[in-house]
Design a protein around this motif. Sequence first.
Motif, PDB file in Angstrom:
ATOM      1  N   SER A  38       0.814  -1.217   0.000  1.00  0.00           N
ATOM      2  CA  SER A  38       0.000   0.000   0.000  1.00  0.00           C
ATOM      3  C   SER A  38       0.844   1.261   0.000  1.00  0.00           C
ATOM      4  CB  SER A  38      -0.927   0.015   1.219  1.00  0.00           C
ATOM      5  OG  SER A  38      -0.169   0.013   2.422  1.00  0.00           O
ATOM      6  N   ASN A  39       2.183   1.107   0.019  1.00  0.00           N
ATOM      7  CA  ASN A  39       3.091   2.255   0.016  1.00  0.00           C
ATOM      8  C   ASN A  39       2.788   3.216   1.161  1.00  0.00           C
ATOM      9  OD1 ASN A  39       4.508   1.427  -2.359  1.00  0.00           O
ATOM     10  ND2 ASN A  39       2.785   2.165  -3.583  1.00  0.00           N
ATOM     11  N   THR A  40       2.698   2.657   2.346  1.00  0.00           N
ATOM     12  CA  THR A  40       2.472   3.469   3.537  1.00  0.00           C
ATOM     13  C   THR A  40       3.430   3.031   4.639  1.00  0.00           C
ATOM     14  OG1 THR A  40       0.781   1.954   4.416  1.00  0.00           O
ATOM     15  CG2 THR A  40       0.015   3.790   3.026  1.00  0.00           C
ATOM     16  N   VAL A  41       3.577   3.865   5.626  1.00  0.00           N
ATOM     17  CA  VAL A  41       4.350   3.521   6.808  1.00  0.00           C
ATOM     18  C   VAL A  41       3.549   3.924   8.033  1.00  0.00           C
ATOM     19  CG1 VAL A  41       5.610   5.725   6.762  1.00  0.00           C
ATOM     20  CG2 VAL A  41       6.543   3.793   8.043  1.00  0.00           C
ATOM     21  N   SER A  42       3.495   3.039   9.012  1.00  0.00           N
ATOM     22  CA  SER A  42       2.848   3.376  10.279  1.00  0.00           C
ATOM     23  C   SER A  42       3.935   3.708  11.285  1.00  0.00           C
ATOM     24  CB  SER A  42       1.993   2.210  10.787  1.00  0.00           C
ATOM     25  OG  SER A  42       2.799   1.060  10.994  1.00  0.00           O
ATOM     26  N   LEU A  43       3.648   4.653  12.166  1.00  0.00           N
ATOM     27  CA  LEU A  43       4.627   5.124  13.146  1.00  0.00           C
ATOM     28  C   LEU A  43       4.090   4.965  14.564  1.00  0.00           C
ATOM     29  CD1 LEU A  43       5.689   8.422  11.330  1.00  0.00           C
ATOM     30  CD2 LEU A  43       6.856   6.209  11.278  1.00  0.00           C
ATOM     31  N   PRO A  44       3.935   3.709  15.018  1.00  0.00           N
ATOM     32  CA  PRO A  44       3.474   3.494  16.389  1.00  0.00           C
ATOM     33  C   PRO A  44       4.486   4.045  17.379  1.00  0.00           C
ATOM     34  CG  PRO A  44       3.392   1.463  15.100  1.00  0.00           C
ATOM     35  CD  PRO A  44       4.197   2.434  14.322  1.00  0.00           C
ATOM     36  N   PRO A  45       4.053   4.429  18.568  1.00  0.00           N
ATOM     37  CA  PRO A  45       4.988   4.985  19.548  1.00  0.00           C
ATOM     38  C   PRO A  45       5.981   3.951  20.056  1.00  0.00           C
ATOM     39  CG  PRO A  45       2.822   4.688  20.528  1.00  0.00           C
ATOM     40  CD  PRO A  45       2.662   4.415  19.062  1.00  0.00           C
ATOM     41  N   PHE A  46       7.233   4.387  20.230  1.00  0.00           N
ATOM     42  CA  PHE A  46       8.238   3.530  20.846  1.00  0.00           C
ATOM     43  C   PHE A  46       8.346   3.809  22.337  1.00  0.00           C
ATOM     44  CE2 PHE A  46      10.671   7.333  19.596  1.00  0.00           C
ATOM     45  CZ  PHE A  46      11.317   7.642  20.791  1.00  0.00           C
ATOM     46  N   GLY A  47       7.722   4.911  22.784  1.00  0.00           N
ATOM     47  CA  GLY A  47       7.759   5.275  24.194  1.00  0.00           C
ATOM     48  C   GLY A  47       6.430   5.858  24.627  1.00  0.00           C
ATOM     49  N   LEU A  48       6.183   5.844  25.938  1.00  0.00           N
ATOM     50  CA  LEU A  48       4.889   6.285  26.457  1.00  0.00           C
ATOM     51  C   LEU A  48       5.032   6.726  27.905  1.00  0.00           C
ATOM     52  CD1 LEU A  48       1.678   6.209  25.859  1.00  0.00           C
ATOM     53  CD2 LEU A  48       1.732   4.063  27.136  1.00  0.00           C
ATOM     54  N   ALA A  49       4.271   7.747  28.275  1.00  0.00           N
ATOM     55  CA  ALA A  49       4.131   8.141  29.676  1.00  0.00           C
ATOM     56  C   ALA A  49       2.651   8.429  29.908  1.00  0.00           C
ATOM     57  CB  ALA A  49       4.979   9.366  30.000  1.00  0.00           C
ATOM     58  N   ALA A  50       2.188   8.224  31.132  1.00  0.00           N
ATOM     59  CA  ALA A  50       0.762   8.382  31.432  1.00  0.00           C
ATOM     60  C   ALA A  50       0.579   9.234  32.681  1.00  0.00           C
ATOM     61  CB  ALA A  50       0.101   7.030  31.613  1.00  0.00           C
ATOM     62  N   HIS A  51      -0.567   9.895  32.731  1.00  0.00           N
ATOM     63  CA  HIS A  51      -0.924  10.787  33.844  1.00  0.00           C
ATOM     64  C   HIS A  51      -2.386  10.535  34.205  1.00  0.00           C
ATOM     65  CE1 HIS A  51      -1.305  14.321  36.308  1.00  0.00           C
ATOM     66  NE2 HIS A  51      -2.011  14.998  35.427  1.00  0.00           N
ATOM     67  N   LYS A  52      -2.684  10.518  35.483  1.00  0.00           N
ATOM     68  CA  LYS A  52      -4.041  10.272  35.989  1.00  0.00           C
ATOM     69  C   LYS A  52      -4.543   8.882  35.636  1.00  0.00           C
ATOM     70  CE  LYS A  52      -5.597  15.107  36.038  1.00  0.00           C
ATOM     71  NZ  LYS A  52      -6.619  16.074  35.566  1.00  0.00           N
ATOM     72  N   VAL A  53      -3.667   7.902  35.760  1.00  0.00           N
ATOM     73  CA  VAL A  53      -4.059   6.514  35.540  1.00  0.00           C
ATOM     74  C   VAL A  53      -4.449   5.906  36.882  1.00  0.00           C
ATOM     75  CG1 VAL A  53      -3.272   4.230  34.854  1.00  0.00           C
ATOM     76  CG2 VAL A  53      -2.640   6.221  33.496  1.00  0.00           C
ATOM     77  N   HIS A  54      -5.710   5.548  37.023  1.00  0.00           N
ATOM     78  CA  HIS A  54      -6.218   4.961  38.260  1.00  0.00           C
ATOM     79  C   HIS A  54      -6.612   3.504  37.994  1.00  0.00           C
ATOM     80  CE1 HIS A  54      -6.682   9.098  39.863  1.00  0.00           C
ATOM     81  NE2 HIS A  54      -7.092   9.374  38.637  1.00  0.00           N
TER      82      HIS A  54
END
Length: 320
Positions: free
Chosen positions: A260-276
Motif C-alpha cells: 500500500s506504500n504506507t508507513v505506520s509510526l506506532p509509539p516507541f515510548g509512552l508516559a501516562a498521567h491520571k491513571v487509576h
Amino acid sequence: MGGQWLGEGMPPSNLQCFLDCTTPTVDTHILPKTNGRLPADAWHHAEMDSVEYFNLSDLWEQYYEWSAYGAGATVQLPGGERVVQYYVPYLSGMQLFTNKVLTASRSFGEDNGMDFWSDDEDNEKMSRSWSSTSDESLFNCDVVWPNRKRPGHLSFEFFEVGSPYGRVPFIDKVYELSQGFPGLTLLKSADLSPVSWMSVAWYPIYHIPYQRSVKDLSACFLTYHTISSSFQDYGLETMTNDCCHPVADGKQNGHMDKKSNTVSLPPFGLAAHKVHGSLWTNPMTGDHRKMDFLFSAADSWLKQLGVQHHDFNFFITHPM
C-alpha cells in the motif's frame, strides 16, 4: 502477548486500542539514486539503491481530523460496557536532526526564537550526551547510530511548556511553528537522521456513551514517535520485545507496507498521567508490562539525548 487481542473470554487491551487509534499512517514515496548516488541531502546508507520516505507535511495532515474532533479509542470498562473515549493531540516536543546545517536553524519553546547551538557546540554536546550513556540502556546508541557517528545537526527543536488548557491542537501548533521554520512542512523523512523524534500529548475531551464518575477515563498520555526513514531501516523492533509490537492489525513499529506504500509510526515510548485502577494496566492483557516497558523506553531515549522534556517531567512527578 500484551500487544494482541487475547482469546475468547479475555478482556481486550484498552492500552493497545489507544495506541492503535493514535498511530499515524503516512503515504510513502521512493527517492532513487541520481547517477548512482542518492541526493546529497538524503540521510542514507551507502549500499541502498533508493530510500523510501514520507513528506513531513503528509505526517502532520494525519493529525488534522484528530485535532478538530479528537481520536476515538474504544475502552472496555470494568463492568463490561464499552465507550469510545476521544482524545485531542497536542505537540509536546520535537527534535529534527539533519545531515547539514539548515539556514533557519531555530529553537522554540522555553527559549522561543533563539538560535540553538552552533555546529561545534552541537557536536560537542551531543557527543557528551551519547558517550555518557550506559551501554546497558534500553536504547543503545550503537543500535540507533552504528560506529558512534554524529546524530546530525539539530535543525529544529520545540518543547511545550504552557498549561494544557492554553495550548492549541497539534495541527495548529505545527503550522504556527512552520512560519518560523518552513522545514517543518518542506522536509522529507529521508532528510532526517535516525534520532529525529516527536512527542504527542493526548488529553481526553469526552466519551460516548457518557459515563459518570469513571476516573480512569481522565487519563492523559504522552506518545513518542520516530520520524526518520533511516530509523525504519534499523527496525525499531530490534530494540523492543514482543510486548511492544502492535500486532492487532498486523503492523509492527515503524512498519512499511510495500503493497500500500504506507508507513505506520506506532509509539516507541509512552508516559501516562491520571491513571487509576487497572483500566489501562490490566495484568490479564499484559498492559501493565507494556506500560512499564514503553515508559522505560521513553525515559532512556530522553536521557541518551540529554533532553529535559517538560511534559514528561510533569507526568512522572504528578502521576495521579
